[in-house]
Motif scaffolding. Structure first.
Motif, PDB file in Angstrom:
ATOM      1  N   GLY B  17      30.383  39.229   9.238  1.00  0.00           N
ATOM      2  CA  GLY B  17      30.187  40.457   8.472  1.00  0.00           C
ATOM      3  C   GLY B  17      31.482  41.012   7.885  1.00  0.00           C
ATOM      4  N   ASP B  18      32.604  40.809   8.615  1.00  0.00           N
ATOM      5  CA  ASP B  18      33.896  41.333   8.145  1.00  0.00           C
ATOM      6  C   ASP B  18      34.381  40.643   6.874  1.00  0.00           C
ATOM      7  OD1 ASP B  18      33.871  42.897  10.405  1.00  0.00           O
ATOM      8  OD2 ASP B  18      35.022  41.444  11.581  1.00  0.00           O
ATOM      9  N   LEU B  19      33.920  39.416   6.659  1.00  0.00           N
ATOM     10  CA  LEU B  19      34.418  38.630   5.520  1.00  0.00           C
ATOM     11  C   LEU B  19      33.381  38.513   4.398  1.00  0.00           C
ATOM     12  CD1 LEU B  19      36.136  35.693   7.463  1.00  0.00           C
ATOM     13  CD2 LEU B  19      37.117  37.878   6.772  1.00  0.00           C
ATOM     14  N   MET B  20      32.237  39.201   4.582  1.00  0.00           N
ATOM     15  CA  MET B  20      31.110  39.071   3.657  1.00  0.00           C
ATOM     16  C   MET B  20      31.371  39.825   2.354  1.00  0.00           C
ATOM     17  SD  MET B  20      27.187  39.999   4.701  1.00  0.00           S
ATOM     18  CE  MET B  20      27.378  41.780   4.589  1.00  0.00           C
ATOM     19  N   VAL B  21      30.907  39.255   1.231  1.00  0.00           N
ATOM     20  CA  VAL B  21      30.938  39.952  -0.060  1.00  0.00           C
ATOM     21  C   VAL B  21      29.513  40.040  -0.586  1.00  0.00           C
ATOM     22  CG1 VAL B  21      33.294  39.254  -0.655  1.00  0.00           C
ATOM     23  CG2 VAL B  21      31.365  37.786  -1.289  1.00  0.00           C
ATOM     24  N   ASP B  22      29.297  40.852  -1.632  1.00  0.00           N
ATOM     25  CA  ASP B  22      27.971  40.962  -2.221  1.00  0.00           C
ATOM     26  C   ASP B  22      27.526  39.609  -2.765  1.00  0.00           C
ATOM     27  OD1 ASP B  22      27.798  43.608  -1.647  1.00  0.00           O
ATOM     28  OD2 ASP B  22      28.411  44.303  -3.638  1.00  0.00           O
ATOM     29  N   TYR B  53      20.320  32.194  -5.319  1.00  0.00           N
ATOM     30  CA  TYR B  53      19.579  32.579  -4.128  1.00  0.00           C
ATOM     31  C   TYR B  53      18.192  33.049  -4.535  1.00  0.00           C
ATOM     32  CZ  TYR B  53      24.094  32.168  -1.968  1.00  0.00           C
ATOM     33  OH  TYR B  53      25.282  31.665  -1.532  1.00  0.00           O
ATOM     34  N   ILE B  54      17.168  32.401  -4.010  1.00  0.00           N
ATOM     35  CA  ILE B  54      15.793  32.721  -4.369  1.00  0.00           C
ATOM     36  C   ILE B  54      15.255  33.709  -3.332  1.00  0.00           C
ATOM     37  CG2 ILE B  54      13.544  31.762  -4.978  1.00  0.00           C
ATOM     38  CD1 ILE B  54      16.071  30.743  -6.586  1.00  0.00           C
ATOM     39  N   VAL B  55      14.976  34.949  -3.789  1.00  0.00           N
ATOM     40  CA  VAL B  55      14.547  36.010  -2.871  1.00  0.00           C
ATOM     41  C   VAL B  55      13.231  36.632  -3.357  1.00  0.00           C
ATOM     42  CG1 VAL B  55      16.894  36.618  -2.132  1.00  0.00           C
ATOM     43  CG2 VAL B  55      15.928  37.702  -4.170  1.00  0.00           C
ATOM     44  N   ASP B  56      12.426  37.151  -2.418  1.00  0.00           N
ATOM     45  CA  ASP B  56      11.211  37.869  -2.808  1.00  0.00           C
ATOM     46  C   ASP B  56      11.573  39.323  -3.124  1.00  0.00           C
ATOM     47  OD1 ASP B  56      11.479  39.254  -0.444  1.00  0.00           O
ATOM     48  OD2 ASP B  56       9.908  38.136   0.613  1.00  0.00           O
ATOM     49  N   GLU B  57      10.518  40.169  -3.357  1.00  0.00           N
ATOM     50  CA  GLU B  57      10.786  41.544  -3.801  1.00  0.00           C
ATOM     51  C   GLU B  57      11.551  42.339  -2.748  1.00  0.00           C
ATOM     52  OE1 GLU B  57       7.182  40.737  -3.407  1.00  0.00           O
ATOM     53  OE2 GLU B  57       7.859  39.301  -4.923  1.00  0.00           O
ATOM     54  N   GLU B  58      11.349  41.954  -1.467  1.00  0.00           N
ATOM     55  CA  GLU B  58      12.067  42.690  -0.408  1.00  0.00           C
ATOM     56  C   GLU B  58      13.382  42.012  -0.016  1.00  0.00           C
ATOM     57  OE1 GLU B  58       8.600  42.385   1.541  1.00  0.00           O
ATOM     58  OE2 GLU B  58       8.007  44.500   1.474  1.00  0.00           O
ATOM     59  N   LYS B  59      13.863  41.137  -0.895  1.00  0.00           N
ATOM     60  CA  LYS B  59      15.152  40.471  -0.695  1.00  0.00           C
ATOM     61  C   LYS B  59      15.164  39.470   0.458  1.00  0.00           C
ATOM     62  CE  LYS B  59      19.056  42.776  -1.878  1.00  0.00           C
ATOM     63  NZ  LYS B  59      20.326  42.263  -2.442  1.00  0.00           N
ATOM     64  N   HIS B  60      13.985  39.049   0.941  1.00  0.00           N
ATOM     65  CA  HIS B  60      13.991  37.983   1.943  1.00  0.00           C
ATOM     66  C   HIS B  60      14.425  36.689   1.276  1.00  0.00           C
ATOM     67  CE1 HIS B  60      11.010  40.812   3.826  1.00  0.00           C
ATOM     68  NE2 HIS B  60      11.850  40.597   4.837  1.00  0.00           N
ATOM     69  N   LEU B  61      15.320  35.956   1.912  1.00  0.00           N
ATOM     70  CA  LEU B  61      15.840  34.714   1.333  1.00  0.00           C
ATOM     71  C   LEU B  61      14.839  33.581   1.539  1.00  0.00           C
ATOM     72  CD1 LEU B  61      18.277  33.260   0.003  1.00  0.00           C
ATOM     73  CD2 LEU B  61      19.061  32.728   2.326  1.00  0.00           C
ATOM     74  N   LEU B  62      14.333  33.030   0.410  1.00  0.00           N
ATOM     75  CA  LEU B  62      13.324  31.974   0.487  1.00  0.00           C
ATOM     76  C   LEU B  62      13.948  30.590   0.373  1.00  0.00           C
ATOM     77  CD1 LEU B  62      10.697  33.656  -1.883  1.00  0.00           C
ATOM     78  CD2 LEU B  62      10.784  33.744   0.625  1.00  0.00           C
ATOM     79  N   GLY B  63      15.031  30.503  -0.378  1.00  0.00           N
ATOM     80  CA  GLY B  63      15.653  29.198  -0.564  1.00  0.00           C
ATOM     81  C   GLY B  63      16.866  29.312  -1.466  1.00  0.00           C
ATOM     82  N   ASP B 115      20.036  39.195   7.606  1.00  0.00           N
ATOM     83  CA  ASP B 115      19.821  39.946   8.845  1.00  0.00           C
ATOM     84  C   ASP B 115      18.716  39.265   9.659  1.00  0.00           C
ATOM     85  OD1 ASP B 115      17.370  40.658   7.799  1.00  0.00           O
ATOM     86  OD2 ASP B 115      17.938  42.726   7.349  1.00  0.00           O
ATOM     87  N   SER B 116      18.300  39.912  10.752  1.00  0.00           N
ATOM     88  CA  SER B 116      17.362  39.260  11.672  1.00  0.00           C
ATOM     89  C   SER B 116      15.980  39.062  11.032  1.00  0.00           C
ATOM     90  CB  SER B 116      17.236  40.087  12.944  1.00  0.00           C
ATOM     91  OG  SER B 116      16.879  41.418  12.614  1.00  0.00           O
ATOM     92  N   SER B 117      15.673  39.840   9.965  1.00  0.00           N
ATOM     93  CA  SER B 117      14.380  39.652   9.293  1.00  0.00           C
ATOM     94  C   SER B 117      14.540  38.751   8.072  1.00  0.00           C
ATOM     95  CB  SER B 117      13.811  41.007   8.889  1.00  0.00           C
ATOM     96  OG  SER B 117      14.562  41.544   7.816  1.00  0.00           O
ATOM     97  N   ASN B 118      15.681  38.039   7.994  1.00  0.00           N
ATOM     98  CA  ASN B 118      15.944  37.082   6.914  1.00  0.00           C
ATOM     99  C   ASN B 118      16.192  37.732   5.551  1.00  0.00           C
ATOM    100  OD1 ASN B 118      16.378  34.327   6.342  1.00  0.00           O
ATOM    101  ND2 ASN B 118      14.379  34.197   5.306  1.00  0.00           N
ATOM    102  N   LYS B 119      16.541  39.028   5.537  1.00  0.00           N
ATOM    103  CA  LYS B 119      16.912  39.686   4.282  1.00  0.00           C
ATOM    104  C   LYS B 119      18.346  39.307   3.918  1.00  0.00           C
ATOM    105  CE  LYS B 119      14.082  43.825   3.892  1.00  0.00           C
ATOM    106  NZ  LYS B 119      13.995  45.246   4.189  1.00  0.00           N
ATOM    107  N   LEU B 120      18.549  38.983   2.632  1.00  0.00           N
ATOM    108  CA  LEU B 120      19.870  38.585   2.162  1.00  0.00           C
ATOM    109  C   LEU B 120      20.811  39.794   2.133  1.00  0.00           C
ATOM    110  CD1 LEU B 120      21.548  36.203   0.983  1.00  0.00           C
ATOM    111  CD2 LEU B 120      20.840  36.974  -1.285  1.00  0.00           C
ATOM    112  N   LEU B 121      21.886  39.744   2.921  1.00  0.00           N
ATOM    113  CA  LEU B 121      22.839  40.859   2.986  1.00  0.00           C
ATOM    114  C   LEU B 121      24.048  40.630   2.092  1.00  0.00           C
ATOM    115  CD1 LEU B 121      22.877  41.414   6.848  1.00  0.00           C
ATOM    116  CD2 LEU B 121      21.616  42.732   5.141  1.00  0.00           C
ATOM    117  N   GLY B 122      24.388  39.364   1.896  1.00  0.00           N
ATOM    118  CA  GLY B 122      25.572  39.042   1.115  1.00  0.00           C
ATOM    119  C   GLY B 122      25.882  37.578   1.298  1.00  0.00           C
ATOM    120  N   MET B 123      27.126  37.208   1.001  1.00  0.00           N
ATOM    121  CA  MET B 123      27.511  35.806   1.199  1.00  0.00           C
ATOM    122  C   MET B 123      28.971  35.746   1.640  1.00  0.00           C
ATOM    123  SD  MET B 123      27.528  34.660  -2.799  1.00  0.00           S
ATOM    124  CE  MET B 123      28.929  35.018  -3.862  1.00  0.00           C
TER     125      MET B 123
END
Lengths: 334, 334
Positions: B17-22, B53-63, B115-123
């Motif tokens: 998390g300390d090294l993560m960017v958008d 990054y392929i994400v759904d409407e709630e930003k869950h990372l699909l692929g 995050d734990s629900s697979n939402k894309l937080l950054g990279m």
């Protein structure tokens, strides 16, 4: 003389050539974008192509094409028109600390390696550079006390014993030299036993001061920070720091010697305190000097500058710290 | 008790998390390849996109879709059809030694963080991981002797003095403790002066043995090699190694004591040799133990496990090595 050890930094043995692999994705400048895409598609097994390398018939590197630029070009264009000419390259003899610095600045995934006539020799992945340097650095601390860079916590006990023990015997030999110097002043110690009490203080302080200088020297070597000029500057700096640190630590140690001698009724408490102060300053100046010179000397003889450096350093600092105190006490008090 | 210091390795403070960017390049699964290419083309300023990054409407990372796969697909396909589903991801609290191990195995250029629900937080870029770890490791050696991780060979002399000096005063205080222990045996030394000559030998050997154990512990912590189980194994291993190394080094030191005592006409040369052997074995066992426990204890109190570890370690080994020899000599000979 010193000049030979002041060559550019080479803490991490090895250069880019050691980590180089065969280049993939070599194409000629007249290739069309369509043919280039076709080449990428037909590459089997699928390798993670990052760049196409544009070379002439004699393999001189003319430019590189990123996958993204290939994607954005029109099929009829030729690669010469979309390539980035004169790309950033490594020479095979680029030393690894220098390559690491470039990789951190450029942040490419893979770098072409060319010879002096710009012929493409191969390529080197940035992760290989980072992996190698991280491995080297993680071995540095252990190497100073004779711990093999290959040893892991999972290394079997007998192998660990065989790897470590020889250096402990070397350390013992060097300790005998320090003991021999102390032995020269046996009569002095017999008459002023309080000196024996202060032996570990002198040895400990000069050792720690020297190890600080050693650590900054090895760190600078590892990250490619030292050049001929700054090497001499580092020597001067460590000598001044040794004098300053020795003086202020020496004052406290001298005060301790004064009170301890007075309490235990030793003669000449003030002279003993002075002996401790002068010895501390002298020993810490010498420690700063040796902390820089030991790794440089090891490197000059083609060895790993970290290897057993702490063992050699503490030999010098032990002799200097304890020897100077005992010598001064003998001269001034007996 | 020990249990709390046996938690999973955390030598290198900080996590992914300390090294993560958008994250850049987020697209929905229904996007066509043509629209995806259009998105890449229109991204300004041109950023080095490596993956979409392929994400759904709630930003869950699909692929994820690599640039190369975009290049090879037909314009009418949708991204869902060409994406790599369930890609390798980091959690924001993945610790850095663990992230480094994964990065060396996977060798991607950039990793999504969810995050734990697979939402894309950054990279997080792999070069950031390597840079951070290399910086940490290059500071390890110096940190053991109280050298600030920020100090470079170019650091001004007064700043260097202010950063280093406090630890040297700490080292002096710890040296006084060792001196105090030696002072307890002043009468013994006055009667058997040869013991003073062997003080640096005991201190040097136990110190170096302990530093080997310290280095392997810090190395294992830094590369994330130690788990609860192997930490106890490492302790056991270092104790056995200390006994073995102490015995064989002790034999040589005992022989030296025997000859030296005989030569200088000290009484009871054989008993003195035995004292040196037993003291060496005991001191080296203790050194192995402290070499593992000092960094673990520092970590338990939330400190950098390397910081000043060598200063604390040599305090223990000095007291143990010299104290044990003087205690045994007093018990057996006076």
């Amino acid at each position: 003389d010193l000049d030979h050890s002041l060559e550019p930094a080479r803490a991490i043995v090895g250069n880019v050539g050691d980590l180089m692999v065969d280049a993939i994705g070599e194409l000629t400048p007249g290739t069309t974008v369509a043919a280039g895409i076709d080449y990428v598609v037909r590459t089997h097994p699928v390798t993670p192509l990052t760049y196409l390398y544009i070379v002439d018939e004699e393999k001189h590197l003319l430019g590189v094409v990123a996958m993204r630029d290939l994607l954005l070009a029109r099929p009829g264009q030729i690669l010469q028109d979309i390539m980035v000419p004169a790309p950033f390259v490594f020479a095979p003899d680029t030393i690894l600390p220098e390559a690491l610095k470039s990789a951190l600045a450029k942040r490419h995934r893979v770098y072409p390696v060319v010879d002096s006539s710009n012929k493409l020799l191969g390529m080197v992945y940035s992760w290989r550079l980072f992996e190698y340097v991280a491995t080297e650095l993680s071995g540095q601390l252990g190497a100073t006390v004779g711990l093999d860079r290959e040893e892991r916590s999972s290394t079997p006990i007998w192998r660990a014993f065989l790897m470590r023990h020889p250096w402990l015997q070397v350390n013992l030999l060097t300790a005998f030299v320090a003991a021999f110097v102390v032995g020269l002043f046996e009569d002095t110690i017999a008459q002023i036993v309080v000196l024996a009490v202060f032996l570990p203080v002198l040895a400990g302080q000069s050792g720690n001061t020297g190890c600080q200088a050693l650590a900054i020297t090895l760190r600078s070597l590892a990250v490619g920070e030292l050049e001929e000029h700054s090497m001499t500057q580092l020597l001067r700096k460590e000598v001044v720091l040794g004098a300053l640190n020795g003086f202020f630590v020496g004052l406290v140690a001298a005060a301790a010697m004064y009170f301890y001698s007075t309490m235990t009724g030793a003669a000449d408490a003030l002279t003993l305190a002075l002996v401790v102060l002068i010895a501390m300053v002298g020993a810490c100046i010498g420690s700063g000097l040796f902390g820089v010179l030991v790794p440089l000397t090891l490197r000059r003889f083609g060895a790993d500058p970290a290897m057993a450096s702490s063992i050699f350093l503490t030999t010098f600092t032990d002799i200097l710290g304890m020897g100077l105190m005992l010598f001064l006490a003998t001269s001034l008090l007996l």
